[in-house]
Design a protein around this motif. Structure first.
Motif, PDB file in Angstrom:
ATOM      1  N   TYR A 149       3.064   0.218  -2.063  1.00  0.00           N
ATOM      2  CA  TYR A 149       2.659  -0.109  -3.328  1.00  0.00           C
ATOM      3  C   TYR A 149       3.349  -1.149  -3.479  1.00  0.00           C
ATOM      4  N   LEU A 175       1.103  -1.887  -7.833  1.00  0.00           N
ATOM      5  CA  LEU A 175       0.314  -1.273  -7.188  1.00  0.00           C
ATOM      6  C   LEU A 175       0.463   0.080  -8.065  1.00  0.00           C
ATOM      7  N   LEU A 176       1.451   0.245  -7.962  1.00  0.00           N
ATOM      8  CA  LEU A 176       1.592   1.459  -8.113  1.00  0.00           C
ATOM      9  C   LEU A 176       1.453   2.011  -9.575  1.00  0.00           C
ATOM     10  N   ARG A 207      -2.721   2.041  -9.567  1.00  0.00           N
ATOM     11  CA  ARG A 207      -3.085   2.996  -8.897  1.00  0.00           C
ATOM     12  C   ARG A 207      -2.737   3.952 -10.172  1.00  0.00           C
ATOM     13  N   ALA A 229       2.832   7.354  -1.818  1.00  0.00           N
ATOM     14  CA  ALA A 229       4.413   6.728  -2.217  1.00  0.00           C
ATOM     15  C   ALA A 229       5.342   6.903  -2.345  1.00  0.00           C
ATOM     16  N   ASP A 231       9.337   3.153  -1.976  1.00  0.00           N
ATOM     17  CA  ASP A 231       8.872   2.404  -3.059  1.00  0.00           C
ATOM     18  C   ASP A 231       9.043   2.134  -3.790  1.00  0.00           C
TER      19      ASP A 231
END
Length: 473
Positions: free
Chosen positions: A158, A162-163, A166, A299, A329
């Motif tokens: 991620y 992207l974390l 999400r 993650a 991550d």
């Protein structure tokens, strides 16, 4: 014991390390290490007892690569033999300075054209560098890996952007995490309660177990802990304003147990996992490769407990680069704070780590989210937010506060995570108001206390008194 012996015992390693880092960083800025398409180039700081830098380069080549001193030109042996790619002398002895060593990919790459961080460290940080008496001092300070090799690593699933996507945290929104306290001796039921308390606060993007809480305890198995945590998050999801939250149980054990544990926590609802990457080299890559086919792989929090035991030989940014390539991550650095640091690294060292975790790499390798942790609290949060904003890193940073959330006592004297979170939210409001915008770092705690008193921010006042009793008496 005589005075000289006592003075040696009191040698300030940190002071010397800062000096070495300043000198080496200046040299590398003026003359960067060479980059080679067919070699990994490792740069060492060396202080030698009797040999010259050129002589030790030949020793590195002999012992760390082919074991041949004069391989036949054009032969396979020659293609697998390292060479000195540059020397920078720092004095007139020829024994103090930098050595750039080129380790040929021919001896490293497997049939798929890839390799692992274990392979890299085994070669560039082996016995010839760190076990030989001749090398009075040696540090692996930089590593240049060709881009086509970097692309063979998985990198983070991620990374920060992207974390945030999400969990529905905006890029300009401070993202916090917290750690379960107590850190050991707790049951699955207690884990569920602690996670529920944290998840009620939409401040948090991430909550994790501590490294002292092990997965295979008879009274607290990690599968059950994770199931309780998942259920707790679901119970309070409507209170989070649409934001998600990641939970990371601690995964450790013998190598043959790692994937079984990962499978167990994923089945129980884990959205992340924490691995103690320093002492389990290779397991991050193992988990990343084993889960990358999933629609939503976990993650990975690459905990760096114990990295200080390696940092005396290998600079932290080298280790963090390899951890990023392997797939972490999240990675802890350290918080900005006034006065002496609570943990290493500090200053130039953590700046270098944060740079290597977020700098552009070949497109397939995402950045790693920086976890500012280790004494992060209501008193130094504003200086950390200011630093992140100044350096354009707000989106890349997770603000990870443990005891500053879970151990702040209410006026009744009871530790309460909600009260700690309330105090942190009040500090954020002060930051957004700009009240400390022009306040120097060393004066922020006392100034923040003055603001908290004037605005009657009771939770923030209590947190500051408990964390900084002398400054806030």
């Amino acid at each position: 014991m005589d005075v000289d012996d006592l003075n040696r015992l009191w040698f300030d390693w940190d002071s010397r390390e800062q000096l070495v880092r300043r000198i080496v960083s200046q040299q590398l800025a003026e003359a960067p290490p060479p980059r080679m398409d067919d070699c990994i180039v490792a740069t060492y700081f060396l202080a030698l007892r009797s040999k010259s830098l050129a002589q030790i380069g030949a020793e590195f080549s002999y012992h760390a690569t082919s074991g041949i001193r004069n391989p036949p030109p054009g032969s396979l042996l020659a293609a697998c033999t390292g060479t000195a790619a540059g020397i920078v002398e720092l004095d007139n002895t020829g024994r103090l300075g930098l050595l750039h060593m080129a380790y040929p990919l021919k001896m490293l790459l497997n049939s798929r054209g890839s390799l692992t961080s274990c392979d890299v460290l085994h070669t560039v940080a082996g016995a010839i560098a760190f076990d030989v008496y001749e090398n009075q001092d040696v540090r692996l300070v930089a590593l240049q890996i060709p881009d086509h090799v970097v692309r063979t690593f998985p990198g983070p699933a991620y990374g920060p952007h992207l974390l945030r996507q999400r969990t529905r945290f905006a890029a300009d929104e401070p993202a916090f995490g917290t750690i379960l306290k107590p850190t050991a001796g707790i049951t699955p039921e207690q884990v569920g309660t602690l996670v529920e308390e944290a998840a009620r606060c939409s401040l948090f993007l991430f909550v994790k177990e501590d490294e002292n809480l092990y997965p295979r305890l008879d009274y607290s198995p990690v599968r059950e802990r994770t199931a309780r945590a998942r259920a707790a998050i679901e119970r309070v999801q409507d209170e989070r304003g649409g934001k998600g939250i990641l939970f990371a149980p601690h995964v450790t054990g013998s190598p043959h147990e790692i994937l079984d544990t990962v499978d167990a926590v994923l089945e129980a609802g884990a959205t992340a996992v924490m691995l103690s990457e320093t002492y389990s080299t290779g397991t991050v890559r193992l988990v990343r490769e084993a889960t990358k086919h999933l629609a939503a792989p976990p993650a990975i929090y690459g905990h760096n407990a114990g990295i200080g035991t390696r940092e005396r030989c290998i600079w932290r940014e080298v280790l963090d680069l390899l951890a990023r390539l392997d797939g972490i991550d999240f990675r802890q650095t350290a918080p900005v704070r006034p006065g002496p640091p609570f943990i290493r690294p500090y200053g130039a060292a953590w700046e270098a780590s944060e740079r290597v975790l977020t700098m552009p790499l070949p497109d397939s390798i995402r950045p790693t989210m920086i976890a500012r942790a280790g004494g992060l609290d209501q008193g130094n949060i504003i200086m950390n937010l200011q630093d992140a904003e100044r350096r354009g890193l707000t989106a890349e940073i997770l603000l990870l506060a443990g005891s500053a959330i879970n151990s702040i006592r209410t006026p009744q004297g009871t530790p309460n995570p909600r009260y700690g979170a309330e105090a942190m939210l009040q500090a954020l409001d002060v930051h957004r108001s700009g009240a400390l915008a022009d306040t120097p770092v060393e004066a922020q705690i006392s100034q923040l206390m003055d603001v908290a008193r004037s605005r009657r921010l009771l939770a923030l006042q209590d947190a500051l008194r408990q964390r900084y009793p002398e400054e806030c008496a």
